[in-house]
Scaffold this motif. Structure first.
Motif, PDB file in Angstrom:
ATOM      1  N   GLN A 232       0.825  -1.207   0.000  1.00  0.00           N
ATOM      2  CA  GLN A 232       0.000   0.000   0.000  1.00  0.00           C
ATOM      3  C   GLN A 232       0.863   1.262   0.000  1.00  0.00           C
ATOM      4  OE1 GLN A 232      -3.662   0.468   0.395  1.00  0.00           O
ATOM      5  NE2 GLN A 232      -3.708  -1.599  -0.446  1.00  0.00           N
ATOM      6  N   ILE A 233       1.950   1.239   0.758  1.00  0.00           N
ATOM      7  CA  ILE A 233       2.861   2.385   0.797  1.00  0.00           C
ATOM      8  C   ILE A 233       3.471   2.619  -0.581  1.00  0.00           C
ATOM      9  CG2 ILE A 233       5.083   3.199   1.706  1.00  0.00           C
ATOM     10  CD1 ILE A 233       4.324   1.802   4.365  1.00  0.00           C
ATOM     11  N   CYS A 234       3.890   1.557  -1.228  1.00  0.00           N
ATOM     12  CA  CYS A 234       4.474   1.683  -2.576  1.00  0.00           C
ATOM     13  C   CYS A 234       3.453   2.222  -3.567  1.00  0.00           C
ATOM     14  CB  CYS A 234       4.997   0.328  -3.048  1.00  0.00           C
ATOM     15  SG  CYS A 234       6.473  -0.229  -2.187  1.00  0.00           S
ATOM     16  N   GLN A 235       2.225   1.724  -3.522  1.00  0.00           N
ATOM     17  CA  GLN A 235       1.195   2.178  -4.439  1.00  0.00           C
ATOM     18  C   GLN A 235       0.863   3.655  -4.215  1.00  0.00           C
ATOM     19  OE1 GLN A 235      -1.999  -0.619  -3.750  1.00  0.00           O
ATOM     20  NE2 GLN A 235      -1.232  -2.056  -5.277  1.00  0.00           N
ATOM     21  N   ALA A 236       0.793   4.049  -2.947  1.00  0.00           N
ATOM     22  CA  ALA A 236       0.510   5.447  -2.631  1.00  0.00           C
ATOM     23  C   ALA A 236       1.636   6.353  -3.121  1.00  0.00           C
ATOM     24  CB  ALA A 236       0.311   5.619  -1.125  1.00  0.00           C
ATOM     25  N   THR A 237       2.874   5.900  -2.961  1.00  0.00           N
ATOM     26  CA  THR A 237       4.025   6.681  -3.421  1.00  0.00           C
ATOM     27  C   THR A 237       4.009   6.847  -4.927  1.00  0.00           C
ATOM     28  OG1 THR A 237       5.358   5.858  -1.559  1.00  0.00           O
ATOM     29  CG2 THR A 237       6.548   6.821  -3.426  1.00  0.00           C
ATOM     30  N   VAL A 238       3.786   5.762  -5.647  1.00  0.00           N
ATOM     31  CA  VAL A 238       3.746   5.814  -7.115  1.00  0.00           C
ATOM     32  C   VAL A 238       2.624   6.722  -7.589  1.00  0.00           C
ATOM     33  CG1 VAL A 238       3.306   4.462  -9.203  1.00  0.00           C
ATOM     34  CG2 VAL A 238       4.834   3.567  -7.436  1.00  0.00           C
ATOM     35  N   ALA A 239       1.445   6.597  -6.986  1.00  0.00           N
ATOM     36  CA  ALA A 239       0.309   7.425  -7.387  1.00  0.00           C
ATOM     37  C   ALA A 239       0.602   8.905  -7.176  1.00  0.00           C
ATOM     38  CB  ALA A 239      -0.935   7.016  -6.605  1.00  0.00           C
ATOM     39  N   THR A 240       1.239   9.231  -6.052  1.00  0.00           N
ATOM     40  CA  THR A 240       1.559  10.625  -5.760  1.00  0.00           C
ATOM     41  C   THR A 240       2.617  11.162  -6.722  1.00  0.00           C
ATOM     42  OG1 THR A 240       1.062  10.248  -3.424  1.00  0.00           O
ATOM     43  CG2 THR A 240       2.317  12.228  -3.973  1.00  0.00           C
ATOM     44  N   LEU A 241       3.625  10.351  -7.029  1.00  0.00           N
ATOM     45  CA  LEU A 241       4.660  10.788  -7.975  1.00  0.00           C
ATOM     46  C   LEU A 241       4.069  11.022  -9.361  1.00  0.00           C
ATOM     47  CD1 LEU A 241       7.612   8.430  -6.932  1.00  0.00           C
ATOM     48  CD2 LEU A 241       7.369  10.872  -6.441  1.00  0.00           C
ATOM     49  N   GLU A 273      11.900  11.082  -0.659  1.00  0.00           N
ATOM     50  CA  GLU A 273      11.181  11.880   0.330  1.00  0.00           C
ATOM     51  C   GLU A 273       9.698  11.511   0.356  1.00  0.00           C
ATOM     52  OE1 GLU A 273      11.842  15.995  -0.348  1.00  0.00           O
ATOM     53  OE2 GLU A 273      13.988  15.912   0.161  1.00  0.00           O
ATOM     54  N   GLU A 274       9.145  11.282  -0.831  1.00  0.00           N
ATOM     55  CA  GLU A 274       7.723  10.919  -0.888  1.00  0.00           C
ATOM     56  C   GLU A 274       7.489   9.553  -0.265  1.00  0.00           C
ATOM     57  OE1 GLU A 274       3.854  11.223  -1.214  1.00  0.00           O
ATOM     58  OE2 GLU A 274       5.261  12.849  -1.694  1.00  0.00           O
ATOM     59  N   LEU A 275       8.408   8.627  -0.495  1.00  0.00           N
ATOM     60  CA  LEU A 275       8.294   7.296   0.101  1.00  0.00           C
ATOM     61  C   LEU A 275       8.302   7.389   1.625  1.00  0.00           C
ATOM     62  CD1 LEU A 275       8.197   4.218  -0.171  1.00  0.00           C
ATOM     63  CD2 LEU A 275      10.712   4.240  -0.306  1.00  0.00           C
ATOM     64  N   GLU A 276       9.191   8.201   2.179  1.00  0.00           N
ATOM     65  CA  GLU A 276       9.260   8.357   3.632  1.00  0.00           C
ATOM     66  C   GLU A 276       7.997   9.014   4.176  1.00  0.00           C
ATOM     67  OE1 GLU A 276      11.486   7.108   5.748  1.00  0.00           O
ATOM     68  OE2 GLU A 276      12.267   6.116   3.939  1.00  0.00           O
ATOM     69  N   ARG A 277       7.448   9.958   3.424  1.00  0.00           N
ATOM     70  CA  ARG A 277       6.215  10.620   3.860  1.00  0.00           C
ATOM     71  C   ARG A 277       5.052   9.631   3.909  1.00  0.00           C
ATOM     72  NH1 ARG A 277       1.747  13.517   2.320  1.00  0.00           N
ATOM     73  NH2 ARG A 277       1.878  12.820   0.168  1.00  0.00           N
ATOM     74  N   GLN A 278       4.955   8.788   2.898  1.00  0.00           N
ATOM     75  CA  GLN A 278       3.880   7.801   2.874  1.00  0.00           C
ATOM     76  C   GLN A 278       4.067   6.758   3.975  1.00  0.00           C
ATOM     77  OE1 GLN A 278       1.210   8.124   1.238  1.00  0.00           O
ATOM     78  NE2 GLN A 278       1.772   9.657  -0.284  1.00  0.00           N
ATOM     79  N   LYS A 279       5.311   6.363   4.221  1.00  0.00           N
ATOM     80  CA  LYS A 279       5.585   5.431   5.325  1.00  0.00           C
ATOM     81  C   LYS A 279       5.095   6.004   6.646  1.00  0.00           C
ATOM     82  CE  LYS A 279       9.632   2.727   3.829  1.00  0.00           C
ATOM     83  NZ  LYS A 279      11.061   2.456   4.117  1.00  0.00           N
ATOM     84  N   ALA A 280       5.368   7.275   6.863  1.00  0.00           N
ATOM     85  CA  ALA A 280       4.967   7.918   8.116  1.00  0.00           C
ATOM     86  C   ALA A 280       3.444   7.917   8.261  1.00  0.00           C
ATOM     87  CB  ALA A 280       5.508   9.344   8.169  1.00  0.00           C
ATOM     88  N   ARG A 281       2.735   8.181   7.163  1.00  0.00           N
ATOM     89  CA  ARG A 281       1.268   8.209   7.198  1.00  0.00           C
ATOM     90  C   ARG A 281       0.703   6.826   7.510  1.00  0.00           C
ATOM     91  NH1 ARG A 281      -1.305   9.973   1.962  1.00  0.00           N
ATOM     92  NH2 ARG A 281      -3.170  10.194   3.255  1.00  0.00           N
ATOM     93  N   PHE A 282       1.130   5.840   6.752  1.00  0.00           N
ATOM     94  CA  PHE A 282       0.562   4.504   6.889  1.00  0.00           C
ATOM     95  C   PHE A 282       0.979   3.848   8.208  1.00  0.00           C
ATOM     96  CE2 PHE A 282      -0.351   5.211   2.521  1.00  0.00           C
ATOM     97  CZ  PHE A 282      -1.311   4.291   2.136  1.00  0.00           C
TER      98      PHE A 282
END
Length: 347
Positions: A232-241, A273-282
Motif C-alpha cells: 500500500q505504501i508503494c502504491q501510494a508513493t507511485v500514485a503521488t509521484l 522523500e515521498e516514500l518516507e512521507r507515505q511510510k509515516a502516514r501509513f
C-alpha cells in the motif's frame, strides 16, 4: 436484409403519395431493439422522397439518426412546448440524449449500472440523477463536458469519485471543478465505517454490538491493513509521484531551453522523500490503531468481503445484505450512518 425487412411491413407503409411528411409516434413500440433501427432505416431508404418525423423516448434509436436534425422537448405547460435542437457536446452521444430527457441535476459516479457506487449514491443523493461513468477519469471528463455544453445550463452536474491515494491539494483542485470525493479510500470502505457496522450488528442481532464492531476493527487494522501495508505504501508513493509529474509546468520554453527546464522541473520531485512521507502516514495510522485514518488510506476492494462472519452473515453476501437494508425498515439508519463519509452536494 432490406428486402427481408420490407416483407414484414404492412403494404400501406409504401402507399403514401410522394413528398409527404410521416409522423411516427414511438417507433420503438412492439419491436425488438435489435430489429427496430434496421427496420426504420430500411423504410426511410425505400421512401427518400418523404420526410420522416420520429417521436421517441428511446435514446439508442435517436442516436442512430445523428446526421438528422434532432429536437428535444424541455417542457410542456399544457399549452406551449419549450423545445430546442440537440446541442453539440463532448459527452458521448447516447449519454447526452439520456441526460437531455432527465429533469434532475446530474451526479456522475464511478462504477457500472449495477455497481455498489450507483446503488449507494442513488439512495444518498435522491435529488440527483446518478450516472455511472466507469473510472474516475471518465467521471472528471463527463463533469467537465457537461459544464461546457450549451443548452444544458438549466441543469447542474457534479462528479463523485473515490479518494484513492490523492492528496488534499489534488482533492481541493477537483472540488473547485465540481468533482467531489468520499472520505474513505474507495466506495467499498463505506461498508466498513463504524456507524454502519453498529447498524448491521444491531439489525442482525446475532451478537453483542460492541464486541462485533471491535472484532471487525481489529481484523481490518491488524490483519488486512498490516498484512498489506508495504504494498500500500508503494502504491501510494507511485500514485503521488504520477500526480506530481502530471502537474509539472515548464512555462514558455524554446528548443535551447526545453531540456534544461525539463530536468529542473523533474529534479524538484524526490521519490525518496515521498516514500518516507507515505511510510509515516501509513505506519502512523497502524501504530495509533486509528481506524478512520486506515479507511482513508487503505485501498483493498476485497476487505469488505471478509467481515460478514462477524455478524453471522456469509462474507460474500455482506455487501448485498447492506444494500438490502436500504430497501427495508433500516434504510434511514443506514443512510444516517453513511452521510458523515460522503460530501454534501446541493442540487
Amino acid at each position: 436484409m432490406a428486402s427481408a425487412l420490407f416483407s414484414i411491413l404492412p403494404r400501406k407503409c409504401f402507399a403514401f403519395l410522394k413528398n409527404k411528411t410521416l409522423i411516427i409516434d414511438e417507433p420503438e413500440v412492439h419491436l425488438h431493439p435489435s430489429l427496430m433501427g434496421r427496420l426504420w432505416r430500411a423504410l426511410e431508404s425505400a421512401r427518400p422522397d418523404c420526410l420522416f418525423v420520429f417521436i421517441t423516448h428511446d435514446v439508442q434509436f435517436a442516436a442512430l439518426h445523428k446526421d438528422s436534425p434532432r429536437i428535444w422537448v424541455k417542457s410542456f405547460d399544457g399549452a406551449n412546448w419549450d423545445w430546442d435542437f440537440i446541442p453539440n457536446s463532448d459527452l458521448p452521444e447516447q449519454l447526452l440524449l439520456e441526460l437531455l430527457g432527465n429533469r434532475k441535476n446530474v451526479l456522475f459516479v464511478e462504477g457500472e449500472s449495477n455497481s455498489y457506487d450507483v446503488q449507494l449514491y442513488s439512495a444518498l443523493y435522491p435529488d440527483f440523477y446518478v450516472v455511472p461513468s466507469g473510472g474516475c477519469t471518465q467521471v472528471i471528463a463527463n463533469t467537465k463536458a457537461f459544464a461546457s455544453t450549451e443548452g444544458l445550463h438549466s441543469l447542474k452536474a457534479y462528479g463523485l469519485i473515490d479518494r484513492d491515494y490523492r492528496s488534499e491539494k489534488e482533492l481541493e483542485a477537483l472540488k473547485r471543478k465540481g468533482v467531489f470525493s468520499i472520505a474513505v479510500a474507495e466506495v467499498e470502505n463505506l461498508f466498513l465505517v463504524k456507524p454502519l457496522l453498529r447498524v448491521v450488528a444491531g439489525h442482525f442481532a446475532c451478537c453483542n454490538v460492541d464486541e462485533a464492531v471491535n472484532k471487525v476493527i481489529d481484523h481490518i487494522i491488524n490483519e488486512r491493513f498490516r498484512g498489506q501495508i508495504g504494498r500500500q505504501i508503494c502504491q501510494a508513493t507511485v500514485a503521488t509521484l504520477k500526480a506530481q509529474l502530471s502537474a509539472l509546468d515548464f512555462g514558455d520554453v524554446d528548443n535551447d531551453s526545453v531540456s534544461d527546464r525539463f530536468k529542473e522541473a523533474v529534479g524538484s520531485i524526490v521519490p525518496e522523500e515521498e516514500l518516507e512521507r507515505q511510510k509515516a502516514r501509513f505506519e502512523g495510522a497502524l501504530s495509533r490503531q486509528d481506524y478512520d485514518e486506515v479507511l482513508r488510506l487503505f485501498n483493498a476492494k476485497d476487505a469488505s468481503s471478509s467481515i460478514g462472519h462477524f455478524f453471522g452473515v456469509d462474507n460474500k453476501q455482506y455487501k448485498e445484505k447492506v444494500i438490502g437494508l436500504l430497501t427495508g425498515e433500516a434504510r434511514e439508519k443506514v443512510l444516517e450512518a453513511l452521510k458523515p463519509f460522503v460530501p454534501v452536494i446541493s442540487a
